[in-house]
Design a protein around this motif. Structure first.
Motif, PDB file in Angstrom:
ATOM      1  N   LEU A  51      24.215  11.195  -5.459  1.00 39.47           N
ATOM      2  CA  LEU A  51      23.750  11.133  -6.855  1.00 39.47           C
ATOM      3  C   LEU A  51      24.264  12.320  -7.655  1.00 39.47           C
ATOM      4  CD1 LEU A  51      20.050   9.967  -6.284  1.00 39.47           C
ATOM      5  CD2 LEU A  51      22.021   8.587  -6.990  1.00 39.47           C
ATOM      6  N   ALA A  52      24.292  13.496  -7.020  1.00 38.92           N
ATOM      7  CA  ALA A  52      24.792  14.694  -7.712  1.00 38.92           C
ATOM      8  C   ALA A  52      26.278  14.547  -8.014  1.00 38.92           C
ATOM      9  CB  ALA A  52      24.540  15.935  -6.864  1.00 38.92           C
ATOM     10  N   ALA A  53      27.032  13.982  -7.075  1.00 37.72           N
ATOM     11  CA  ALA A  53      28.470  13.805  -7.292  1.00 37.72           C
ATOM     12  C   ALA A  53      28.735  12.810  -8.418  1.00 37.72           C
ATOM     13  CB  ALA A  53      29.130  13.330  -6.000  1.00 37.72           C
ATOM     14  N   VAL A  54      27.990  11.698  -8.431  1.00 36.74           N
ATOM     15  CA  VAL A  54      28.182  10.678  -9.459  1.00 36.74           C
ATOM     16  C   VAL A  54      27.827  11.219 -10.841  1.00 36.74           C
ATOM     17  CG1 VAL A  54      27.363   8.440 -10.316  1.00 36.74           C
ATOM     18  CG2 VAL A  54      27.835   8.751  -7.877  1.00 36.74           C
ATOM     19  N   SER A  55      26.765  12.014 -10.921  1.00 39.72           N
ATOM     20  CA  SER A  55      26.320  12.539 -12.218  1.00 39.72           C
ATOM     21  C   SER A  55      27.117  13.747 -12.680  1.00 39.72           C
ATOM     22  CB  SER A  55      24.837  12.913 -12.140  1.00 39.72           C
ATOM     23  OG  SER A  55      24.651  14.002 -11.248  1.00 39.72           O
ATOM     24  N   GLY A  56      27.932  14.321 -11.788  1.00 38.39           N
ATOM     25  CA  GLY A  56      28.689  15.519 -12.146  1.00 38.39           C
ATOM     26  C   GLY A  56      27.926  16.798 -11.876  1.00 38.39           C
ATOM     27  N   LEU A  57      26.686  16.683 -11.423  1.00 33.94           N
ATOM     28  CA  LEU A  57      25.879  17.868 -11.169  1.00 33.94           C
ATOM     29  C   LEU A  57      26.443  18.692 -10.018  1.00 33.94           C
ATOM     30  CD1 LEU A  57      23.289  19.512 -11.678  1.00 33.94           C
ATOM     31  CD2 LEU A  57      22.101  17.969 -10.103  1.00 33.94           C
ATOM     32  N   ALA A  58      27.045  18.016  -9.040  1.00 35.24           N
ATOM     33  CA  ALA A  58      27.582  18.729  -7.880  1.00 35.24           C
ATOM     34  C   ALA A  58      28.667  19.721  -8.294  1.00 35.24           C
ATOM     35  CB  ALA A  58      28.142  17.729  -6.871  1.00 35.24           C
ATOM     36  N   ALA A  59      29.531  19.290  -9.224  1.00 32.04           N
ATOM     37  CA  ALA A  59      30.597  20.194  -9.682  1.00 32.04           C
ATOM     38  C   ALA A  59      30.012  21.413 -10.375  1.00 32.04           C
ATOM     39  CB  ALA A  59      31.542  19.444 -10.620  1.00 32.04           C
ATOM     40  N   LEU A  60      28.943  21.191 -11.144  1.00 33.76           N
ATOM     41  CA  LEU A  60      28.307  22.316 -11.832  1.00 33.76           C
ATOM     42  C   LEU A  60      27.667  23.281 -10.840  1.00 33.76           C
ATOM     43  CD1 LEU A  60      26.610  20.440 -14.839  1.00 33.76           C
ATOM     44  CD2 LEU A  60      28.689  21.836 -14.871  1.00 33.76           C
ATOM     45  N   LEU A  61      26.998  22.727  -9.818  1.00 34.33           N
ATOM     46  CA  LEU A  61      26.364  23.582  -8.815  1.00 34.33           C
ATOM     47  C   LEU A  61      27.398  24.359  -8.023  1.00 34.33           C
ATOM     48  CD1 LEU A  61      23.562  21.220  -7.415  1.00 34.33           C
ATOM     49  CD2 LEU A  61      23.287  23.201  -8.924  1.00 34.33           C
ATOM     50  N   HIS A  62      28.513  23.708  -7.724  1.00 34.98           N
ATOM     51  CA  HIS A  62      29.561  24.403  -6.981  1.00 34.98           C
ATOM     52  C   HIS A  62      30.170  25.516  -7.820  1.00 34.98           C
ATOM     53  CE1 HIS A  62      32.551  25.058  -3.949  1.00 34.98           C
ATOM     54  NE2 HIS A  62      33.547  24.753  -4.765  1.00 34.98           N
ATOM     55  N   ALA A  63      30.255  25.274  -9.137  1.00 37.80           N
ATOM     56  CA  ALA A  63      30.801  26.298 -10.020  1.00 37.80           C
ATOM     57  C   ALA A  63      29.833  27.462 -10.187  1.00 37.80           C
ATOM     58  CB  ALA A  63      31.131  25.684 -11.382  1.00 37.80           C
ATOM     59  N   ALA A  64      28.532  27.185 -10.090  1.00 35.67           N
ATOM     60  CA  ALA A  64      27.527  28.251 -10.204  1.00 35.67           C
ATOM     61  C   ALA A  64      27.424  28.939  -8.848  1.00 35.67           C
ATOM     62  CB  ALA A  64      26.190  27.656 -10.628  1.00 35.67           C
ATOM     63  N   SER A  65      28.104  30.059  -8.716  1.00 32.77           N
ATOM     64  CA  SER A  65      28.225  30.733  -7.421  1.00 32.77           C
ATOM     65  C   SER A  65      26.879  31.070  -6.797  1.00 32.77           C
ATOM     66  CB  SER A  65      29.053  32.017  -7.589  1.00 32.77           C
ATOM     67  OG  SER A  65      29.148  32.709  -6.374  1.00 32.77           O
ATOM     68  N   ALA A  66      25.952  31.574  -7.604  1.00 41.49           N
ATOM     69  CA  ALA A  66      24.658  32.015  -7.063  1.00 41.49           C
ATOM     70  C   ALA A  66      23.893  30.838  -6.455  1.00 41.49           C
ATOM     71  CB  ALA A  66      23.827  32.677  -8.154  1.00 41.49           C
ATOM     72  N   ASN A 150      23.105  20.765   3.467  1.00 36.20           N
ATOM     73  CA  ASN A 150      24.503  20.859   3.904  1.00 36.20           C
ATOM     74  C   ASN A 150      25.403  20.820   2.678  1.00 36.20           C
ATOM     75  OD1 ASN A 150      27.012  20.707   5.053  1.00 36.20           O
ATOM     76  ND2 ASN A 150      26.584  18.924   6.318  1.00 36.20           N
ATOM     77  N   PRO A 151      25.856  21.975   2.181  1.00 34.96           N
ATOM     78  CA  PRO A 151      26.633  22.008   0.930  1.00 34.96           C
ATOM     79  C   PRO A 151      27.977  21.321   1.044  1.00 34.96           C
ATOM     80  CG  PRO A 151      26.724  24.130   2.031  1.00 34.96           C
ATOM     81  CD  PRO A 151      25.737  23.298   2.801  1.00 34.96           C
ATOM     82  N   LYS A 152      28.469  21.122   2.257  1.00 36.34           N
ATOM     83  CA  LYS A 152      29.769  20.478   2.421  1.00 36.34           C
ATOM     84  C   LYS A 152      29.735  19.020   1.991  1.00 36.34           C
ATOM     85  CE  LYS A 152      30.167  21.639   6.768  1.00 36.34           C
ATOM     86  NZ  LYS A 152      30.731  21.773   8.139  1.00 36.34           N
ATOM     87  N   LEU A 153      28.547  18.414   1.991  1.00 40.02           N
ATOM     88  CA  LEU A 153      28.448  17.010   1.604  1.00 40.02           C
ATOM     89  C   LEU A 153      28.748  16.798   0.123  1.00 40.02           C
ATOM     90  CD1 LEU A 153      25.369  15.734   3.639  1.00 40.02           C
ATOM     91  CD2 LEU A 153      27.749  15.026   3.877  1.00 40.02           C
ATOM     92  N   THR A 154      28.222  17.678  -0.733  1.00 40.37           N
ATOM     93  CA  THR A 154      28.495  17.529  -2.170  1.00 40.37           C
ATOM     94  C   THR A 154      29.976  17.721  -2.454  1.00 40.37           C
ATOM     95  OG1 THR A 154      27.863  19.847  -2.438  1.00 40.37           O
ATOM     96  CG2 THR A 154      26.211  18.227  -2.962  1.00 40.37           C
ATOM     97  N   ILE A 155      30.566  18.741  -1.812  1.00 34.50           N
ATOM     98  CA  ILE A 155      31.995  18.988  -2.012  1.00 34.50           C
ATOM     99  C   ILE A 155      32.805  17.798  -1.493  1.00 34.50           C
ATOM    100  CG2 ILE A 155      33.906  20.526  -1.434  1.00 34.50           C
ATOM    101  CD1 ILE A 155      31.811  22.753  -1.087  1.00 34.50           C
TER     102      ILE A 155
END
Length: 237
Positions: A51-66, A150-155
């Motif tokens: 769901l995060a990948a489809v909505s684009g949220l995953a890219a934002l979370l990955h970009a937010a380093s913290a 598991n953060p590798k799943l969103t990526i």
């Protein structure tokens, strides 16, 4: 949807990882029912990433380093928690004679929980191993959390699914990603269930060999440790 997508997804899902290890652990040590719960839990744990990948949220979370670092280290911490609880989930008793009484000092304490199936009275010097049977709610919780952290799943979803899109129109692309993701999730459930049920078929062999059961249980603890270290090292590179 294409055959290359299905074949690639099947290879990816079948490759051993955190979810596969957890489902194998459940089937081999707890039986068919626990394997089914574990497969369902690990599959559910992939849905938020999709769901995060489809909505684009995953890219934002990955970009937010913290935020990304918090997710990574939370995943490492939970894998270490699974290492500790799995290692300590075995109770080992060595009999002294008739009645199967344990020798003082030979008991390895196990965490409190519903009792597992214990072995019959032992001959002197024999070893009995008791593995507590966790509730279905705990099996579900651990499986969902393991994949959720598991953060590798969103990526993976961000990098993998767009390769099979046939349109650049945002709405249609989102629909296609949802369909492809649903198919991938379904394959995950099928493969993990097969892993768990297959492992459960070998469980009678372990039940008849308590010492082997103890070693196998602790080998899964080592697997969780290796996964935790691998995740940490990959993140620190």
């Amino acid at each position: 949807m294409s055959w290359p997508f299905l074949l690639t997804s099947l290879v990816v899902v079948a490759t051993p990882g955190t979810g596969a290890v957890y489902t194998l652990n459940a089937g081999l040590l707890r039986g068919h029912r626990a394997a089914a719960w574990a497969a369902a839990a690990c599959t559910l744990g992939t849905v938020p990433h999709l769901l995060a990948a489809v909505s684009g949220l995953a890219a934002l979370l990955h970009a937010a380093s913290a935020v990304h670092q918090v997710l990574v280290w939370a995943g490492v911490a939970y894998l270490l928690h699974m290492t500790w609880t799995t290692w300590r989930s075995v109770t080992v008793e060595t009999a002294t004679g008739t009645g199967g009484l344990p020798v003082p000092g030979h008991r390895v304490p196990a965490p409190a929980g519903p009792a597992g199936v214990a072995a019959p009275p032992l001959r002197a010097g024999a070893v009995a191993v008791t593995v507590p049977a966790p509730r279905a709610s705990r099996v579900l919780r651990d499986g969902v959390v393991l994949n959720l952290l598991n953060p590798k799943l969103t990526i993976f979803f961000i990098a993998f699914l767009p390769q099979f899109l046939t349109t650049a129109q945002p709405v249609r692309a989102a629909v296609q990603m949802s369909v492809l993701g649903a198919v991938f999730t379904g394959l995950t459930w099928v493969v993990f269930t097969a892993y768990g049920v297959g492992a459960a078929l070998l469980r009678p062999v372990l039940v008849r060999r308590p010492a082997l059961l103890a070693r196998v249980t602790r080998s899964f603890a080592v697997c969780y440790l290796v996964l935790a270290v691998g995740l940490a090292v990959q993140h620190l590179r």
